[in-house]
Write a protein that holds these residues in place. Structure first.
Motif, PDB file in Angstrom:
ATOM      1  N   ASP A  27       1.961  10.070   5.532  1.00 21.33           N
ATOM      2  CA  ASP A  27       2.286  10.559   6.670  1.00 21.33           C
ATOM      3  C   ASP A  27       2.412  11.886   6.365  1.00 21.33           C
ATOM      4  OD1 ASP A  27       2.904   8.361   7.997  1.00 21.33           O
ATOM      5  OD2 ASP A  27       5.008   8.958   8.434  1.00 21.33           O
ATOM      6  N   ALA A  28       2.245  12.167   4.788  1.00 24.69           N
ATOM      7  CA  ALA A  28       2.329  14.085   4.506  1.00 24.69           C
ATOM      8  C   ALA A  28       0.911  14.579   3.886  1.00 24.69           C
ATOM      9  CB  ALA A  28       3.363  13.688   3.553  1.00 24.69           C
ATOM     10  N   GLY A  29      -0.399  13.202   4.366  1.00 29.71           N
ATOM     11  CA  GLY A  29      -1.157  14.075   4.492  1.00 29.71           C
ATOM     12  C   GLY A  29      -2.105  13.180   3.370  1.00 29.71           C
ATOM     13  N   ARG A  30      -1.160  12.814   2.538  1.00 25.63           N
ATOM     14  CA  ARG A  30      -2.128  12.577   1.332  1.00 25.63           C
ATOM     15  C   ARG A  30      -2.832  11.274   1.497  1.00 25.63           C
ATOM     16  NH1 ARG A  30       3.164  14.105  -0.265  1.00 25.63           N
ATOM     17  NH2 ARG A  30       3.105  16.178  -1.334  1.00 25.63           N
ATOM     18  N   GLU A  31      -3.701  11.068   0.427  1.00 24.55           N
ATOM     19  CA  GLU A  31      -4.424  10.450   0.097  1.00 24.55           C
ATOM     20  C   GLU A  31      -4.783   9.038  -0.400  1.00 24.55           C
ATOM     21  OE1 GLU A  31      -8.854  11.684  -0.931  1.00 24.55           O
ATOM     22  OE2 GLU A  31      -8.270  13.504   0.780  1.00 24.55           O
ATOM     23  N   VAL A  32      -3.976   8.276  -0.847  1.00 18.18           N
ATOM     24  CA  VAL A  32      -3.913   6.540  -1.191  1.00 18.18           C
ATOM     25  C   VAL A  32      -4.642   5.551  -0.826  1.00 18.18           C
ATOM     26  CG1 VAL A  32      -2.424   4.982  -1.344  1.00 18.18           C
ATOM     27  CG2 VAL A  32      -1.352   7.069  -1.061  1.00 18.18           C
ATOM     28  N   ALA A  33      -5.727   5.154  -2.040  1.00 20.22           N
ATOM     29  CA  ALA A  33      -6.428   4.041  -2.227  1.00 20.22           C
ATOM     30  C   ALA A  33      -5.815   3.155  -2.998  1.00 20.22           C
ATOM     31  CB  ALA A  33      -7.848   4.734  -2.843  1.00 20.22           C
ATOM     32  N   TYR A  34      -6.289   1.612  -2.275  1.00 18.30           N
ATOM     33  CA  TYR A  34      -5.467   0.133  -3.452  1.00 18.30           C
ATOM     34  C   TYR A  34      -7.187  -0.591  -4.150  1.00 18.30           C
ATOM     35  CZ  TYR A  34      -1.813  -0.289  -0.391  1.00 18.30           C
ATOM     36  OH  TYR A  34      -0.391   0.394   0.158  1.00 18.30           O
ATOM     37  N   VAL A  47      -3.363   3.209   4.316  1.00 18.10           N
ATOM     38  CA  VAL A  47      -4.223   3.495   3.699  1.00 18.10           C
ATOM     39  C   VAL A  47      -5.794   2.300   4.365  1.00 18.10           C
ATOM     40  CG1 VAL A  47      -4.861   2.174   1.181  1.00 18.10           C
ATOM     41  CG2 VAL A  47      -2.536   3.114   1.848  1.00 18.10           C
ATOM     42  N   SER A  48      -7.041   2.894   4.292  1.00 24.63           N
ATOM     43  CA  SER A  48      -8.568   2.225   4.528  1.00 24.63           C
ATOM     44  C   SER A  48      -9.116   2.470   3.870  1.00 24.63           C
ATOM     45  CB  SER A  48      -8.537   3.729   5.117  1.00 24.63           C
ATOM     46  OG  SER A  48      -9.019   4.395   4.165  1.00 24.63           O
ATOM     47  N   GLU A  49      -9.057   2.692   2.129  1.00 26.34           N
ATOM     48  CA  GLU A  49      -9.452   2.635   0.989  1.00 26.34           C
ATOM     49  C   GLU A  49      -9.009   0.731   0.439  1.00 26.34           C
ATOM     50  OE1 GLU A  49     -11.878   4.790  -0.706  1.00 26.34           O
ATOM     51  OE2 GLU A  49     -11.005   6.956   0.074  1.00 26.34           O
ATOM     52  N   VAL A  50      -9.353  -0.609   0.140  1.00 29.36           N
ATOM     53  CA  VAL A  50      -8.910  -1.277  -0.958  1.00 29.36           C
ATOM     54  C   VAL A  50     -10.196  -2.046  -1.422  1.00 29.36           C
ATOM     55  CG1 VAL A  50      -7.551  -3.233  -0.144  1.00 29.36           C
ATOM     56  CG2 VAL A  50      -7.403  -1.341   1.190  1.00 29.36           C
ATOM     57  N   GLU A  51      -9.836  -1.744  -2.897  1.00 27.63           N
ATOM     58  CA  GLU A  51     -11.109  -2.190  -3.342  1.00 27.63           C
ATOM     59  C   GLU A  51     -10.344  -3.777  -4.025  1.00 27.63           C
ATOM     60  OE1 GLU A  51     -12.674   0.274  -5.784  1.00 27.63           O
ATOM     61  OE2 GLU A  51     -13.124   1.723  -4.307  1.00 27.63           O
ATOM     62  N   PHE A  52     -11.411  -4.835  -4.466  1.00 25.91           N
ATOM     63  CA  PHE A  52     -11.272  -5.655  -5.358  1.00 25.91           C
ATOM     64  C   PHE A  52     -12.030  -5.496  -6.209  1.00 25.91           C
ATOM     65  CE2 PHE A  52      -9.832  -7.106  -1.102  1.00 25.91           C
ATOM     66  CZ  PHE A  52      -8.092  -7.691  -1.319  1.00 25.91           C
ATOM     67  N   LEU A  53     -10.843  -6.566  -7.500  1.00 28.11           N
ATOM     68  CA  LEU A  53     -12.262  -6.432  -8.667  1.00 28.11           C
ATOM     69  C   LEU A  53     -12.617  -7.640  -9.072  1.00 28.11           C
ATOM     70  CD1 LEU A  53      -9.661  -4.006 -10.820  1.00 28.11           C
ATOM     71  CD2 LEU A  53     -12.026  -3.546  -9.799  1.00 28.11           C
ATOM     72  N   ASP A  54     -11.752  -8.893  -8.541  1.00 25.26           N
ATOM     73  CA  ASP A  54     -12.846  -9.713  -8.660  1.00 25.26           C
ATOM     74  C   ASP A  54     -12.407 -10.952 -10.278  1.00 25.26           C
ATOM     75  OD1 ASP A  54     -12.719 -10.287  -5.729  1.00 25.26           O
ATOM     76  OD2 ASP A  54     -15.146  -9.590  -6.816  1.00 25.26           O
ATOM     77  N   HIS A  55     -11.396  -9.918 -11.213  1.00 20.02           N
ATOM     78  CA  HIS A  55     -10.746 -10.689 -11.767  1.00 20.02           C
ATOM     79  C   HIS A  55     -10.408 -12.490 -11.502  1.00 20.02           C
ATOM     80  CE1 HIS A  55     -10.974  -7.642 -15.089  1.00 20.02           C
ATOM     81  NE2 HIS A  55     -11.352  -7.089 -14.769  1.00 20.02           N
ATOM     82  N   ARG A  56      -9.914 -13.202 -11.988  1.00 19.84           N
ATOM     83  CA  ARG A  56      -9.667 -14.929 -11.542  1.00 19.84           C
ATOM     84  C   ARG A  56      -8.018 -14.489 -11.774  1.00 19.84           C
ATOM     85  NH1 ARG A  56     -10.924 -19.004 -15.226  1.00 19.84           N
ATOM     86  NH2 ARG A  56      -9.546 -20.493 -13.476  1.00 19.84           N
ATOM     87  N   ASP A  57      -7.449 -15.099 -10.541  1.00 21.68           N
ATOM     88  CA  ASP A  57      -5.809 -14.660 -10.608  1.00 21.68           C
ATOM     89  C   ASP A  57      -5.805 -15.438 -11.045  1.00 21.68           C
ATOM     90  OD1 ASP A  57      -3.680 -14.376  -9.258  1.00 21.68           O
ATOM     91  OD2 ASP A  57      -3.780 -15.995  -7.349  1.00 21.68           O
ATOM     92  N   GLY A  58      -4.148 -15.289 -11.697  1.00 24.84           N
ATOM     93  CA  GLY A  58      -3.465 -16.485 -12.195  1.00 24.84           C
ATOM     94  C   GLY A  58      -4.027 -16.569 -14.131  1.00 24.84           C
ATOM     95  N   VAL A  59      -5.259 -15.917 -14.601  1.00 24.28           N
ATOM     96  CA  VAL A  59      -5.527 -16.052 -15.742  1.00 24.28           C
ATOM     97  C   VAL A  59      -6.364 -14.630 -16.402  1.00 24.28           C
ATOM     98  CG1 VAL A  59      -6.020 -18.155 -16.174  1.00 24.28           C
ATOM     99  CG2 VAL A  59      -7.650 -16.889 -14.671  1.00 24.28           C
TER     100      VAL A  59
END
Length: 247
Positions: free
Chosen positions: A42-49, A84-96
């Motif tokens: 809201d304050a105009g800052r950029e956040v990516a996930y 937030v519009s930028e969302v990336e996935f690193l594709d490590h295996r969930d749980g391990v």
């Protein structure tokens, strides 16, 4: 030295423009700090996930090959609710997820790509406030994120990243850990709380598998109670608390 639990939480720094949030699973940020992220955007800052996994092992009755794409869609929709519009996935295996140089390298690469001043992650310690055991994925990703904030600025660590065109970035000034039992700083959650609830509700498939409660009541009760508890050390205002590490 750890601050006493009754000491006031200080306001988070606000002299920054870009943040990168790095966690293990879809929904980690929504349980942890979405109200703060809404306030920042809201304050105009950029956040990516950046998410280490797609959460494909998170729903018992849904096979990973179906669960992963579903949870990715829910995460992108959830992020959009808080700006937030930028969302990336690193594709490590969930749980391990394994803590180590491969994970540090992937997170350092993400930091070099996004060049944030603030990095956000989730509780990297063995327990939640000494009462509940944390998951290995949270521990691995949180710890690796703290390490990668320094790795990203050192050209002699992971030199292959430079060869790939990712120049060192030594501009991370803080790493903020959400869900810590020893927070030091906080953000007013009031303006972003309704959107935080809506953001968590985008993970409806996961929530419906987790609880028999009405999803909206569950999300609102959880986030409101967490914010009110943090607010007891933040002037009585509902808050999102962080443990802040400077660099």
């Amino acid at each position: 030295m750890t601050q006493p639990r009754t000491s006031p939480l200080q306001p988070m720094p606000d002299d920054w423009r870009r943040a990168l949030a790095v966690v293990a699973h879809p929904d980690d940020l929504e349980y942890g700090c979405a109200a703060a992220i809404a306030a920042w955007t809201d304050a105009g800052r950029e956040v990516a996930y950046v998410l280490a996994t797609r959460g494909e092992a998170g729903i018992d009755m849904l096979e990973p090959e179906k669960c992963g794409p579903l949870r990715e869609r829910e995460q992108r929709a959830s992020a959009a609710v808080v700006g937030v519009s930028e969302v990336e996935f690193l594709d490590h295996r969930d749980g391990v997820i394994e803590y180590g140089t491969a994970l540090r390298r992937d997170i350092a690469a993400a930091i070099r790509r996004h060049r944030p001043e603030l990095v956000i992650t989730l509780n990297h310690r063995d327990t939640w406030d000494g009462a509940l055991w944390n998951t290995p994925d949270h521990v691995a990703v949180g710890r690796a994120t703290l390490d990668a904030a320094a790795d990203a600025g050192n050209r002699w660590i992971f030199p292959e990243l430079t060869e790939q065109g990712l120049e060192p970035w030594n501009g991370v000034r803080w790493v903020a850990v959400a869900g810590s039992a020893t927070p030091t700083h906080a953000v007013n959650a009031g303006p972003g709380l309704d959107r935080a609830v809506r953001s968590l509700l985008e993970h409806r498939t996961y929530i419906e598998a987790l609880t028999d409660e009405d999803p909206e009541s569950y999300a609102r009760d959880f986030l409101t109670s967490t914010a009110e508890a943090a607010g007891e050390r933040f002037g009585g205002k509902p808050a999102v608390a962080f443990e802040l590490f400077g660099r």
